[in-house]
Design an enzyme around this catalytic site. Structure first.
Site, PDB file in Angstrom:
ATOM      1  N   GLU A   5       0.826  -1.215   0.000  1.00 39.25           N
ATOM      2  CA  GLU A   5       0.000   0.000   0.000  1.00 39.25           C
ATOM      3  C   GLU A   5       0.865   1.273   0.000  1.00 39.25           C
ATOM      4  OE1 GLU A   5      -2.835  -0.236   3.187  1.00 39.25           O
ATOM      5  OE2 GLU A   5      -3.967  -1.860   2.244  1.00 39.25           O
TER       6      GLU A   5
ATOM      7  N   GLU B  26      -5.711  -8.535  -0.353  1.00 38.93           N
ATOM      8  CA  GLU B  26      -6.298  -8.652   0.985  1.00 38.93           C
ATOM      9  C   GLU B  26      -7.795  -8.412   0.910  1.00 38.93           C
ATOM     10  OE1 GLU B  26      -4.628  -6.008   3.853  1.00 38.93           O
ATOM     11  OE2 GLU B  26      -2.560  -6.672   3.548  1.00 38.93           O
TER      12      GLU B  26
END
Length: 480
Positions: A129, A279
């Protein structure tokens, strides 16, 4: 031995199939490698060792695993299992890997090559991220794709073609965040679209790799629970949404989120880049001031996710398109900072017992699972909440750690600890534990609306039992 075993009679096959479904056939599923994957994080102080963790992955029917570094012990434990493995390159080394091909090759030589013969490494994910962290916008964002290119060149020079390179991005890479509705309106943020995402998509397209997205319907639902039905977020049908532009019909929230990414990629000219879910999941617990994090919802989401991906992969925009999927996470990780949800995503508790039964292959029918505990927090808690020293920290008091946290709390805000000074209404009892509870609560009540959490390095917890005593009054969330 197997060749000499007699086959079961034909009349017994329906019964055996039913028995297999009812009991999940965990051993067979664990060996099949066809279930969705699991993120194996280790931000916890007492979780099972890697070899036991591999056994638990198999017991859940995991078809692959993603780890957040290249930990040698974990990679050795995965050797010989044939489980596809995704390894993550840490964010902090991206600038160095981008700056020098030699640094990239050295990382590959030290962290990948020694394990390739026995461990089935499938993806090398550069950073976690990265584009969500504005503090590294200058140092790392422009170097993300160059780092990926250097690593790719290193793999190619070594004749390694089986490992694909990607990076994981959160839904906040989109201009409207995790919930652009309709999906057809989605686009990447202006600050990253041309500078980072277009080169990234060009790289992924040229190497036949995937755009890895972290997509959590939980956060969308919890922030929009008055307008987004819970059943829609949990794959339980009922609600539908039709995109007014594409006329595509959505039956679950995850598909909406994924198609928003597909649309955003198409607007940059790369609508055919493959998609993967790095995820997803649902928390099995949360703080009192959060909503919907419970064992019931977590089990329903992940069970339905596995069935959905096994029976109906793809999205309305890409029907039937199979994609790598990784549920988060293997364990509840008690050392993760932030609100309570951060520490409650596991399929297993830290002691290795299952939070709930699950078959990640998606083959086990829902009716075969035992009853789940009823959800008790699907609507917001409206009563008072306090933040105090946790029961675990009180039971095994670390004076140094609690003292440091107490000092931190007292150093923040305005008059945070006036009441526990000598002569103050909360000075007595004059103990570290009592003063810490007051300081934690005072800090949290004063600053929680600007992001402060009741955590303090895992020393604090929320409570709905009023800790006030005598003339010492603890401010509550309703007073804030």
């Amino acid at each position: 031995m197997a060749a000499s075993m007699a086959a079961p009679p034909l009349w017994a096959l329906p019964f055996l199939l039913l028995l297999c479904a009812a009991f999940s056939c965990h051993a067979a599923h664990g060996m099949s490698g066809h279930g969705i994957g699991v993120n194996y994080g280790r931000v916890a102080d007492d979780i099972p060792p890697p070899r036991r963790s591999v056994e638990l992955l198999r017991a859940a029917g995991a078809g692959s695993v993603k780890i957040y570094d290249a930990n040698p012990g974990v990679l050795r434990a995965l050797a010989g299992t044939r489980l596809p493995v995704s390894i993550m390159v840490p964010n902090e080394i991206i600038p160095n890997v981008a700056a020098a091909a030699a640094a990239a090759d050295r990382w590959v030589a030290e962290n990948l090559v020694p394990y390739l013969l026995e461990t089935r490494v499938k993806f090398l994910l550069v950073g976690n991220e990265v584009l969500s962290d504005t503090s590294i916008a200058t140092s790392t964002w422009p170097r993300l794709v160059p780092a990926m290119e250097n690593l790719h060149r290193s793999l190619r020079a070594r004749g390694i073609s089986s490992v694909k390179i990607g990076t994981t991005l959160a839904m906040d890479a989109l201009a409207d965040g995790a919930f652009p509705r309709p999906p057809s309106a989605a686009a990447f943020r202006a600050d990253i679209a041309e500078a980072v995402v277009r080169p990234l998509l060009h790289f992924l397209n040229g190497t036949n790799s995937y755009y890895f997205v972290d997509a959590y319907p939980y956060f969308v639902w919890s922030g929009n629970n008055l307008t987004v039905p819970l059943d829609y977020a949990l794959f339980q049908g009922g609600a539908r949404y039709v995109d007014p532009v594409t006329r595509l019909t959505y039956t679950n929230l995850l598909d909406e989120m994924l198609d928003a990414v597909v649309v955003a990629m198409a607007k940059l000219g790369y609508g055919h880049v493959k998609l993967a879910i790095a995820e997803t999941g649902w928390p099995n617990g949360c703080d009192y001031d959060q909503i919907g994090g419970n064992v019931h919802n977590a089990a329903i989401y992940n069970r339905n996710l596995a069935i959905h991906m096994a029976k109906n992969p793809g999205t309305p925009a890409r029907p039937g398109a199979k994609m790598p999927v990784f549920v988060f996470s293997l364990y509840n990780e008690d050392l993760k900072a932030g609100p309570g949800t951060e520490r409650h995503w596991g399929l297993y508790y830290a002691n290795g017992t299952a939070v709930y039964e699950i078959d990640l292959t998606g083959r086990r029918p829902l009716w075969s699972y035992p009853p789940l505990p009823a959800p008790e927090n699907n609507t917001p808690y409206k009563g008072p909440i306090w933040c105090v020293l946790s029961a675990a920290a009180s039971k095994k008091l670390n004076e140094t750690a609690v003292g440091n946290a107490l000092a931190y709390a007292c150093g923040q805000g305005n008059g945070t600890c006036d009441a526990i000074q000598p002569g103050g209404k909360c000075f007595l009892p004059n103990t570290t534990a009592a003063h810490a509870s007051y300081a934690f609560n005072s800090y949290w009540q004063q600053l929680r609306k600007i992001g402060a959490t009741c955590y303090f390095n895992n020393l604090a917890e929320q409570t709905i039992k009023n800790p006030s005593h005598g003339s010492c009054k603890f401010r509550s969330s309703l007073d804030s």
